[in-house]
Design a protein around this motif. Structure first.
Motif, PDB file in Angstrom:
ATOM      1  N   ASP A 190       0.807  -1.223   0.000  1.00 55.75           N
ATOM      2  CA  ASP A 190       0.000   0.000   0.000  1.00 55.75           C
ATOM      3  C   ASP A 190       0.840   1.274   0.000  1.00 55.75           C
ATOM      4  O   ASP A 190       0.302   2.372  -0.030  1.00 55.75           O
ATOM      5  CB  ASP A 190      -0.929   0.016   1.209  1.00 55.75           C
ATOM      6  CG  ASP A 190      -0.159  -0.071   2.529  1.00 55.75           C
ATOM      7  OD1 ASP A 190       1.012  -0.476   2.498  1.00 55.75           O
ATOM      8  OD2 ASP A 190      -0.747   0.264   3.576  1.00 55.75           O
ATOM      9  N   ALA A 191       2.165   1.133   0.053  1.00 56.24           N
ATOM     10  CA  ALA A 191       3.033   2.313   0.101  1.00 56.24           C
ATOM     11  C   ALA A 191       3.047   3.009  -1.263  1.00 56.24           C
ATOM     12  O   ALA A 191       3.314   2.373  -2.286  1.00 56.24           O
ATOM     13  CB  ALA A 191       4.444   1.899   0.489  1.00 56.24           C
ATOM     14  N   PRO A 192       2.771   4.327  -1.301  1.00 55.74           N
ATOM     15  CA  PRO A 192       2.799   5.056  -2.573  1.00 55.74           C
ATOM     16  C   PRO A 192       4.216   5.353  -3.050  1.00 55.74           C
ATOM     17  O   PRO A 192       4.419   5.830  -4.163  1.00 55.74           O
ATOM     18  CB  PRO A 192       2.043   6.346  -2.245  1.00 55.74           C
ATOM     19  CG  PRO A 192       2.299   6.553  -0.791  1.00 55.74           C
ATOM     20  CD  PRO A 192       2.376   5.180  -0.175  1.00 55.74           C
ATOM     21  N   SER A 193       5.189   5.077  -2.214  1.00 57.59           N
ATOM     22  CA  SER A 193       6.575   5.380  -2.547  1.00 57.59           C
ATOM     23  C   SER A 193       7.236   4.184  -3.217  1.00 57.59           C
ATOM     24  O   SER A 193       6.744   3.056  -3.189  1.00 57.59           O
ATOM     25  CB  SER A 193       7.342   5.750  -1.278  1.00 57.59           C
ATOM     26  OG  SER A 193       7.132   4.776  -0.276  1.00 57.59           O
ATOM     27  N   LYS A 582      -2.035   6.159   7.872  1.00 56.94           N
ATOM     28  CA  LYS A 582      -0.851   5.392   7.515  1.00 56.94           C
ATOM     29  C   LYS A 582      -0.644   5.412   6.008  1.00 56.94           C
ATOM     30  O   LYS A 582      -1.571   5.192   5.228  1.00 56.94           O
ATOM     31  CB  LYS A 582      -0.987   3.949   7.996  1.00 56.94           C
ATOM     32  CG  LYS A 582       0.274   3.125   7.814  1.00 56.94           C
ATOM     33  CD  LYS A 582       0.139   1.743   8.438  1.00 56.94           C
ATOM     34  CE  LYS A 582       1.414   0.925   8.263  1.00 56.94           C
ATOM     35  NZ  LYS A 582       1.300  -0.423   8.879  1.00 56.94           N
ATOM     36  N   THR A 583       0.601   5.691   5.590  1.00 59.72           N
ATOM     37  CA  THR A 583       0.910   5.752   4.161  1.00 59.72           C
ATOM     38  C   THR A 583       1.771   4.583   3.702  1.00 59.72           C
ATOM     39  O   THR A 583       2.032   4.450   2.510  1.00 59.72           O
ATOM     40  CB  THR A 583       1.647   7.067   3.827  1.00 59.72           C
ATOM     41  OG1 THR A 583       2.856   7.145   4.603  1.00 59.72           O
ATOM     42  CG2 THR A 583       0.774   8.266   4.156  1.00 59.72           C
ATOM     43  N   GLY A 584       2.211   3.746   4.613  1.00 63.08           N
ATOM     44  CA  GLY A 584       3.013   2.599   4.208  1.00 63.08           C
ATOM     45  C   GLY A 584       4.048   2.245   5.251  1.00 63.08           C
ATOM     46  O   GLY A 584       4.144   2.884   6.310  1.00 63.08           O
ATOM     47  N   GLU A 585       4.826   1.218   4.935  1.00 61.24           N
ATOM     48  CA  GLU A 585       5.876   0.810   5.853  1.00 61.24           C
ATOM     49  C   GLU A 585       7.025   0.170   5.086  1.00 61.24           C
ATOM     50  O   GLU A 585       6.855  -0.329   3.975  1.00 61.24           O
ATOM     51  CB  GLU A 585       5.338  -0.156   6.909  1.00 61.24           C
ATOM     52  CG  GLU A 585       4.838  -1.471   6.359  1.00 61.24           C
ATOM     53  CD  GLU A 585       4.240  -2.353   7.453  1.00 61.24           C
ATOM     54  OE1 GLU A 585       4.661  -3.520   7.542  1.00 61.24           O
ATOM     55  OE2 GLU A 585       3.356  -1.872   8.186  1.00 61.24           O
ATOM     56  N   LEU A 586       8.180   0.221   5.693  1.00 60.78           N
ATOM     57  CA  LEU A 586       9.388  -0.368   5.117  1.00 60.78           C
ATOM     58  C   LEU A 586       9.926  -1.396   6.106  1.00 60.78           C
ATOM     59  O   LEU A 586      10.049  -1.123   7.308  1.00 60.78           O
ATOM     60  CB  LEU A 586      10.456   0.715   4.878  1.00 60.78           C
ATOM     61  CG  LEU A 586      11.818   0.200   4.422  1.00 60.78           C
ATOM     62  CD1 LEU A 586      11.777  -0.181   2.947  1.00 60.78           C
ATOM     63  CD2 LEU A 586      12.904   1.238   4.665  1.00 60.78           C
ATOM     64  N   ASN A 599      16.136  15.272  -1.609  1.00 59.33           N
ATOM     65  CA  ASN A 599      15.222  16.153  -2.337  1.00 59.33           C
ATOM     66  C   ASN A 599      14.005  15.411  -2.863  1.00 59.33           C
ATOM     67  O   ASN A 599      12.951  16.003  -3.101  1.00 59.33           O
ATOM     68  CB  ASN A 599      15.955  16.823  -3.494  1.00 59.33           C
ATOM     69  CG  ASN A 599      16.997  17.809  -3.003  1.00 59.33           C
ATOM     70  OD1 ASN A 599      16.833  18.414  -1.943  1.00 59.33           O
ATOM     71  ND2 ASN A 599      18.078  17.967  -3.760  1.00 59.33           N
ATOM     72  N   SER A 600      14.143  14.101  -3.063  1.00 59.77           N
ATOM     73  CA  SER A 600      13.039  13.336  -3.640  1.00 59.77           C
ATOM     74  C   SER A 600      12.438  12.316  -2.690  1.00 59.77           C
ATOM     75  O   SER A 600      11.565  11.550  -3.076  1.00 59.77           O
ATOM     76  CB  SER A 600      13.530  12.595  -4.905  1.00 59.77           C
ATOM     77  OG  SER A 600      14.647  11.768  -4.607  1.00 59.77           O
ATOM     78  N   GLY A 601      12.908  12.270  -1.448  1.00 61.59           N
ATOM     79  CA  GLY A 601      12.344  11.288  -0.527  1.00 61.59           C
ATOM     80  C   GLY A 601      13.165  11.156   0.750  1.00 61.59           C
ATOM     81  O   GLY A 601      13.637  12.151   1.307  1.00 61.59           O
TER      82      GLY A 601
END
Length: 618
Positions: A190-193, A582-586, A599-601
């Protein structure tokens, strides 16, 4: 800008413990005899806005403690726990054979698996490989749910050792997931990244495991080595390291004091550290000392102990539960039992001092202490001072000071009887005043003590009313957490009973949040405020709106930035929007050691590897 990756192991320049470069102010408390400081003002929140929140459950309601107590009391399972606590591994294994497969689940299964592991290693060390292999198979059959990869690898190693010795065995190697076959980093579906740039770090790029993340604020990260192991200098107790938001090394400072308490808010860029000796050190983001103040000798602290007669537990450092520095670095605060003090950076002036209301059923009484002597003791004390009844208390103090100057051991170095005479004077003074002269400055002999206002139990017996009052218990509601607000100069004070009071810049209570359990952390970033208890995280929007609350028992430490917040455990990072979505998990194969922005994450590092999470902004 030099990369964080190439500097993480870099050592700062050698520092002289006496060096004072960058010193803005060092606070020294006056030791003059100007009398008492203004006492703290009793906090009255009757006019403050009351914000009740869903109560945070205590730890023992969610950690399986009730289940454990039931198992511990079970006549079959209880002895397994008892033997495990005593390190009787052979007995644990023997008792486990009498349990059913269902009984060997849960916590008792952990105890059994641990006992097997200890015995198997002992067999291996003593060369009893066949017995070790047999016990390994027995472990796999009895507690399969508690067998780990390390147990499987150990079993295969035992088989190889048996074969190497030329002996036969009837066992087959077992399959297990090799660490090298597991992904280094894996994002949830579900992570958008997206994960990019996964690579192995070079020797000089690797994070130093001695450092842990102390705080992430608006402009960077504070890392702290609490052991001082990263510094190759004698006398260093801890090391402070400052990184910018993109991982560049701002500086590193070897500290000649330990770090007992720390405090820093996300809205500022400084850090407050109190050492175990009671000295508060405040550093700015350039690692310069803003102020140093010995809280033990602070007049506010001295007056507290001089005028409060109660049975505190622990020493001074145990009573100071929180320290913090304001976003602008011009104020600091500290708590002391049920008091909270906000001071200017010089430490010489208190912006405000507050004492929490007593718990329900108690009242604060000012009067004489309960130290007494029988009539004969009083008469002898008066005779020693050359006084008689009636006597003025000021005459007792005057005579004591006069006689103490004459008989003090420091003034009679060659007189072996001076110490005994001084003891007699001290004892006489205590009998006459109810005050220990070794602990007071004698300007005031009134102390504060506490009494119950309501009985603990009331019973009606055949028309008679029986009231029972217990003398035990602690009347004060201690301040266990405190933090400055992001804007406005106010602060949050959290008590043991679960009240969080937001006070204004002037120390006036504005809001009272009631969550039932004292939070471990209070983080204010402006629009959102976060209260983290051992079991729950509350997200407050615009000071009074409950935006969300999350059950977070054993979900990791809280990392808050202006862009959102994370929960970091050893190998997992969960990320949320500021409002708690919640936007996700690693998930990492190895423990996460460092996190910083790009700059990008966001870049996440383990000891030997790193990956960039594009789209996850800190």
């Amino acid at each position: 800008m030099l990369s964080f990756l190439s500097r993480m192991l870099g050592k700062g320049r050698d520092e002289d413990p006496q060096e004072t470069t960058g010193l803005t102010h060092v606070a020294h408390e006056s030791k003059g005899k100007s009398g008492r400081r203004e006492p703290p003002k009793e906090l009255d929140w009757s006019q403050a806005e009351y914000v009740p929140l869903p109560p945070s459950p205590p730890t023992w309601e969610v950690d399986g403690r009730d289940e454990f107590h039931r198992e511990y009391s079970d006549p079959s399972i209880g002895p397994v726990f008892q033997a495990g606590f005593k390190g009787q591994h052979t007995k644990v294994v023997k008792l486990a054979g009498n349990l059913s497969q269902e009984q060997r689940q849960g916590r008792v299964g952990e105890v059994i698996a641990k006992a097997y592991g200890k015995l198997i290693v002992q067999r291996m060390k003593s060369g009893q490989l066949a017995a070790a292999a047999k016990q390994s198979i027995e472990m796999f059959e009895r507690v399969p749910g508690h067998v780990k990869d390390v147990d499987l690898r150990r079993f295969n190693r035992i088989l190889k050792e048996i074969e190497k010795s030329g002996k036969k065995h009837g066992y087959e190697p077992v399959d297990f997931a090799s660490p090298s076959s597991l992904p280094l980093f894996e994002a949830s579906e579900d992570a958008p990244s997206t994960l990019v740039g996964e690579r192995k770090l070079k020797g000089g790029e690797r994070p130093d495991p001695a450092f842990t993340i102390a705080a992430i604020d608006a402009t960077g990260t504070w890392l702290l080595d609490r052991s001082g192991a990263s510094a190759d200098q004698s006398g260093v107790k801890s090391v402070l390291r400052r990184m910018d938001r993109h991982g560049g090394l701002v500086g590193e400072k070897a500290l000649y004091h330990d770090a007992y308490r720390t405090g820093t808010g996300t809205a500022g860029s400084g850090i407050a550290i109190m050492d175990s000796g009671g000295v508060l050190h405040v550093y700015d983001e350039g690692l310069n000392i803003v102020t140093e103040s010995n809280l033990r000798e602070d007049s506010r602290v001295v007056d507290h102990f001089r005028t409060i007669d109660t049975n505190y537990w622990g020493d001074f450092k145990s009573q100071v539960r929180a320290v913090d520095v304001s976003p602008d670095g011009d104020w600091y605060l500290f708590t002391l039992a049920d008091e909270a003090w906000c001071c200017t950076a010089s430490g010489s002036a208190a912006v405000w001092g507050l004492v929490m209301p007593l718990k329900e059923g108690w009242k604060r009484i000012v009067g004489r202490s309960e130290r007494t002597g029988v009539a004969q003791d009083v008469e002898e004390a008066l005779r020693l001072f050359g006084l008689s009844l009636p006597v003025d208390p000021t005459d007792i103090k005057r005579k004591y000071r006069k006689l103490a100057q004459v008989h003090h051991p420091d003034r009679n170095a060659g007189d072996p009887t001076a110490t005994e005479r001084m003891k007699e004077l001290n004892s006489a003074f205590e009998i006459l005043t109810g005050v220990d002269p070794n602990t007071l400055t004698y300007d005031e002999s009134d102390v504060t003590y506490f009494a119950r206002t309501d009985p603990d139990y009331v019973m009606e017996l055949e028309g008679f009313r029986l009231e029972i009052t217990m003398t035990g218990g602690v009347p004060q509601d201690w301040v266990y957490a405190a933090s400055f607000a992001a804007v406005g100069g106010g602060a949050y004070l959290a008590t043991y009973s679960g009240k969080v009071i937001r006070v204004s810049r002037e120390g006036r209570p504005e809001l009272v949040y009631d969550i039932g359990t004292c939070p471990n952390e209070i983080v204010d970033v402006g629009r959102y405020t976060y209260f983290l208890t051992p079991t729950r995280l509350y997200i407050i929007e615009d000071r009074t709106k409950l935006a969300a609350f999350l059950d977070v028992f054993q979900q990791g430490r809280l990392l808050v930035t202006q862009e959102g917040f994370g929960l970091l455990t050893g190998k997992q990072l969960q990320w949320f929007t500021p409002a708690g979505a919640k936007t996700g998990e690693l998930t990492a194969r190895d423990p996460i050691r460092a996190i910083y922005a790009t700059n990008s994450g966001t870049v996440v590092q383990t000891r030997q590897h790193q990956v960039e999470i594009q789209g996850l902004f800190m």
